[in-house]
Design a protein around this motif. Structure first.
Motif, PDB file in Angstrom:
ATOM      1  N   PHE A 133      -1.173  -1.054 -10.535  1.00 53.67           N
ATOM      2  CA  PHE A 133      -0.331  -1.471  -9.416  1.00 53.67           C
ATOM      3  C   PHE A 133      -1.210  -2.078  -8.321  1.00 53.67           C
ATOM      4  O   PHE A 133      -2.299  -1.575  -8.042  1.00 53.67           O
ATOM      5  N   PRO A 134      -0.742  -3.135  -7.671  1.00 55.10           N
ATOM      6  CA  PRO A 134      -1.562  -3.757  -6.623  1.00 55.10           C
ATOM      7  C   PRO A 134      -1.570  -2.923  -5.351  1.00 55.10           C
ATOM      8  O   PRO A 134      -0.605  -2.218  -5.041  1.00 55.10           O
ATOM      9  N   VAL A 135      -2.670  -3.001  -4.609  1.00 57.37           N
ATOM     10  CA  VAL A 135      -2.745  -2.366  -3.294  1.00 57.37           C
ATOM     11  C   VAL A 135      -2.658  -3.408  -2.186  1.00 57.37           C
ATOM     12  O   VAL A 135      -2.590  -3.059  -1.002  1.00 57.37           O
ATOM     13  N   ARG A 193       0.825  -1.207   0.000  1.00 59.39           N
ATOM     14  CA  ARG A 193       0.000   0.000   0.000  1.00 59.39           C
ATOM     15  C   ARG A 193       0.861   1.260   0.000  1.00 59.39           C
ATOM     16  O   ARG A 193       0.534   2.254  -0.659  1.00 59.39           O
ATOM     17  N   GLU A 194       1.950   1.217   0.762  1.00 57.23           N
ATOM     18  CA  GLU A 194       2.817   2.395   0.859  1.00 57.23           C
ATOM     19  C   GLU A 194       3.403   2.755  -0.504  1.00 57.23           C
ATOM     20  O   GLU A 194       3.517   3.934  -0.862  1.00 57.23           O
ATOM     21  N   ILE A 195       3.777   1.755  -1.281  1.00 57.55           N
ATOM     22  CA  ILE A 195       4.334   2.007  -2.612  1.00 57.55           C
ATOM     23  C   ILE A 195       3.257   2.521  -3.553  1.00 57.55           C
ATOM     24  O   ILE A 195       3.423   3.553  -4.219  1.00 57.55           O
ATOM     25  N   THR A 196       2.136   1.804  -3.619  1.00 57.91           N
ATOM     26  CA  THR A 196       1.120   2.105  -4.624  1.00 57.91           C
ATOM     27  C   THR A 196       0.302   3.339  -4.287  1.00 57.91           C
ATOM     28  O   THR A 196       0.145   4.251  -5.114  1.00 57.91           O
ATOM     29  N   GLU A 197      -0.244   3.391  -3.073  1.00 62.03           N
ATOM     30  CA  GLU A 197      -1.168   4.465  -2.724  1.00 62.03           C
ATOM     31  C   GLU A 197      -0.458   5.744  -2.297  1.00 62.03           C
ATOM     32  O   GLU A 197      -0.936   6.848  -2.591  1.00 62.03           O
ATOM     33  N   VAL A 198       0.682   5.601  -1.618  1.00 58.87           N
ATOM     34  CA  VAL A 198       1.359   6.780  -1.067  1.00 58.87           C
ATOM     35  C   VAL A 198       2.461   7.255  -2.010  1.00 58.87           C
ATOM     36  O   VAL A 198       2.359   8.326  -2.615  1.00 58.87           O
ATOM     37  N   GLY A 199       3.522   6.461  -2.137  1.00 62.23           N
ATOM     38  CA  GLY A 199       4.681   6.899  -2.915  1.00 62.23           C
ATOM     39  C   GLY A 199       4.357   7.193  -4.366  1.00 62.23           C
ATOM     40  O   GLY A 199       4.801   8.204  -4.927  1.00 62.23           O
ATOM     41  N   LEU A 200       3.572   6.319  -5.011  1.00 65.55           N
ATOM     42  CA  LEU A 200       3.227   6.495  -6.425  1.00 65.55           C
ATOM     43  C   LEU A 200       1.873   7.172  -6.623  1.00 65.55           C
ATOM     44  O   LEU A 200       1.356   7.197  -7.748  1.00 65.55           O
TER      45      LEU A 200
END
Length: 659
Positions: free
Chosen positions: A511-513, A496-503
């Motif tokens: 991208f998966p959540v 989630r941190e990669i997909t929803e926040v960083g990206l």
């Protein structure tokens, strides 16, 4: 009474040793003991000690250490500590691979990878929770520019966490090469002061210094249509070409070009028609350099693959149709030579812009930074995914010249500088899909699978396969079913941190959540490893070969695109290409970014040993064997080629994004 043998390894980088005293404790399941020794760690040394312990400590869980200092806090880079217990006990490893500063107590857990549990009394569970709380304070998100991926909260190098800064040798090398490049620029400028700048041969006056053998071939053959087409397959940017399934709607063929239409349709039916469309550049504001307006275009180039496998350009439309020019001019190989050369030069300039910003900066560096920060915020050192390189090797992900040096060079030499680069990055992020980062999906979407002569595609698929096998081997050791994947809160938070926040809500682009299966986790983790290693190698290394001869890939254009063919003269070509100052700067920067780094660590040969499990070590050994086999295959193939493709040779791929 038991005798323990302790081995303390200090890093080999400059200033890794310390004059401060280091105190150690051993912590076992049944007790804790302070060691009666006080180290003064020596750079690059392994110091061995023995210690008698009254009573039985049980299985070792932690090594605690504290670095004392009086006047000066002399930082120490600790690689790892290993402890051999009494009797036939196996050696316990305690990886560190970080700088030890201050005088607080640092706890290093035993290296066995462990998933999160629900037992609040478990010492490892308490440790991982404490570690993540501390990491959240150190690794914080920030917005560089609205609409772009988040970055770490650091305005300058000194603001970065100490373990994400360059080691001293890296910093000194970085600064030295910048100074060497600046000196070379000055010498070239002085050398050309009394010379003309009116013909293409005048670029020879600055084509000396640091350059590669392939750059020499580019210098000799850059005007050839064959080399022009080859670069779309195997050059610095092999990411834009796609096989046509229909004629592009933006390609307007005026009356009188029926023969060209017939040729294009014939190639289309044969499956040998390709396109490279730079429409992403349409409307991007161009830079103003030293008061002189620069220019951008959004070309479309149509190419055919002949029976021998050569990719040759058929037609170039420099600008898309517009209300002002509903039928923009088309440039053909049969046009006057200088007009055709200038049209190809506009394509190469546009490729330079998209390569540097979309495919290099955004798709490798900025993405790697998101992965790195999310990893440090969500995965403790005990987590098996944290231990998969290059994820823990985050030292240089964030040190790249991104928010500082790269925009400065853009502002002073590149036509997308001065703010245009931010607009372009926003557009590129909107097109950054999960599939585009996975070679099999990306090449399938571009209809390039099985394309003759596509060496990047061939090597990328092999490396993806080898990386996927390695990742699957590690994942299956610790996740024995899909339910274990779904039930890992740290792993799900990382996703989630990669997909929803960083990206920034990238689930809209595939991208998966969350991870719902082993296969989904393996695919995502393979993408992370491949992007930060092989893909960056393919995109970064070519700068040294293809950009050193400036006319082949000009960083800027100083005149607007031609609207007629008959009026193109050598003065038009030279007036469009970069001037002496811009050309010198391009050569210096691309050498600095594309050169082989002196501290280069090849893919799969990292020195960090995070896993203690023999099965995990076996998986890594097989990964290294697979890479060695691929190395031999690529070497044998390249021996038969006039233009060897080496960017994805495993020995040429860095184990992480470093510059």
């Amino acid at each position: 009474m038991g005798r323990y043998r302790i081995l303390v390894a200090t890093g080999a980088s400059l200033f890794a040793g310390s004059h401060n005293r280091v105190q150690l404790w051993l912590v076992g399941a049944r007790g804790e003991t302070e060691l009666e020794l006080q180290l003064r760690p020596v750079r690059g040394q392994k110091e061995e000690f023995e210690h008698e312990v009254p009573g039985d400590l049980g299985p070792l869980q932690f090594v605690k250490l504290r670095k004392h200092h009086s006047l000066v806090d002399d930082a120490w880079f600790c690689d790892r500590i290993t402890v051999q217990g009494p009797g036939a006990c196996e050696e316990a490893a305690f990886p560190c691979y970080r700088w030890v500063q201050g005088d607080g107590v640092l706890c290093l857990p035993e290296a066995t990878a462990r998933l999160a549990g629900n037992n609040a009394l478990d010492v490892f569970q308490r440790h991982r929770e404490t570690e993540l709380k501390e990491r959240h304070k150190i690794y914080r998100w920030a917005t560089w520019k609205e609409g772009l991926p988040l970055t770490i909260a650091a305005g300058c190098e000194d603001d970065l966490p100490v373990n994400m800064r360059f080691h001293e040798e890296k910093r000194l090398d970085f600064e030295w090469t910048l100074k060497a490049g600046a000196l070379e620029m000055v010498l070239k400028r002085v050398y050309t002061l009394l010379s003309s700048w009116t013909s293409l041969e005048d670029f020879d006056l600055i084509f000396w210094g640091q350059k590669s053998p392939l750059a020499e071939k580019v210098h000799q053959r850059w005007q050839d249509d064959e080399l022009f087409g080859y670069q779309f397959l195997n050059g610095a940017n092999p990411m834009l070409l796609r096989r046509c399934t229909s004629l592009p709607s933006r390609l307007v063929l005026p009356s009188g070009m029926e023969e060209l239409r017939a040729q294009l349709e014939r190639e289309l039916q044969n499956g040998s028609l390709f396109e490279a469309d730079f429409i992403l550049l349409d409307g991007i504001p161009a830079n103003v350099i030293r008061g002189e307006k620069q220019y951008l275009a959004a070309p479309l180039v149509m190419l055919k693959m002949d029976p021998s496998g050569k990719l040759l350009p058929m037609v170039i439309q420099i600008q898309p149709p517009s209300p002002i020019s509903p039928t923009p001019p088309l440039f053909l190989p049969s046009d006057p030579p200088l007009a055709w050369l200038l049209a190809k030069t506009w394509v190469r300039n546009s490729d330079f812009q998209l390569h540097q910003l979309q495919y290099h900066l955004l798709n490798t560096h900025l993405l790697a930074e998101v992965i790195a920060v999310a990893t440090m915020r969500c995965l403790p050192g005990l987590h098996p995914v944290f231990k998969v390189p290059p994820l823990p090797s985050t030292s240089y992900f964030i040190q790249t010249p991104k928010k500082g040096n790269r925009p400065i060079s853009y502002d002073t030499a590149v036509s997308t500088g001065g703010g245009g680069h931010v607009h372009l990055l926003r557009r590129a992020l909107a097109q950054l899909t999960y599939r585009s980062l996975c070679p099999l999906d990306d090449l399938a979407d571009r209809h390039l699978l099985g394309t003759p002569g596509a060496l990047y595609a061939c090597d990328a698929l092999r490396l993806w396969e080898i990386t996927a096998r390695y990742v699957e081997g590690i994942v299956h050791l610790f996740y024995h079913g899909d339910d274990v994947v779904k039930g890992d809160p740290e792993l799900q938070a990382w996703c989630r941190e990669i997909t929803e926040v960083g990206l920034r809500q990238a689930q809209e682009r595939g991208f998966p959540v969350s991870f719902q299966s082993q296969n989904q986790l393996c695919h995502f983790l393979t993408m992370c490893v491949f992007t930060c290693t092989a893909q960056h190698g393919a995109i970064n290394q070519g700068q040294l070969d293809w950009y050193a001869w400036v006319p082949n890939a000009p960083c800027t254009m100083r005149m607007p695109p031609p609207t007629t063919k008959e009026d193109v003269t050598m003065a038009t070509v030279m007036g469009s290409l970069p001037d002496v100052r811009q050309a010198c700067l391009q050569m210096a920067i691309t050498w600095h970014l594309g050169r082989r780094q002196p501290d280069m660590v090849p893919l799969g040969h990292h020195k960090e040993k995070y896993f203690s499990d023999p099965k995990a070590k076996s998986v890594l050994n097989q990964f290294q064997t697979d890479l060695e086999n691929l190395e031999r295959e690529i070497t044998a193939r390249n021996e038969q080629l006039d233009l060897p493709y080496e960017y994805l040779k495993p020995s040429h791929i860095e184990n992480s994004v470093t510059i």
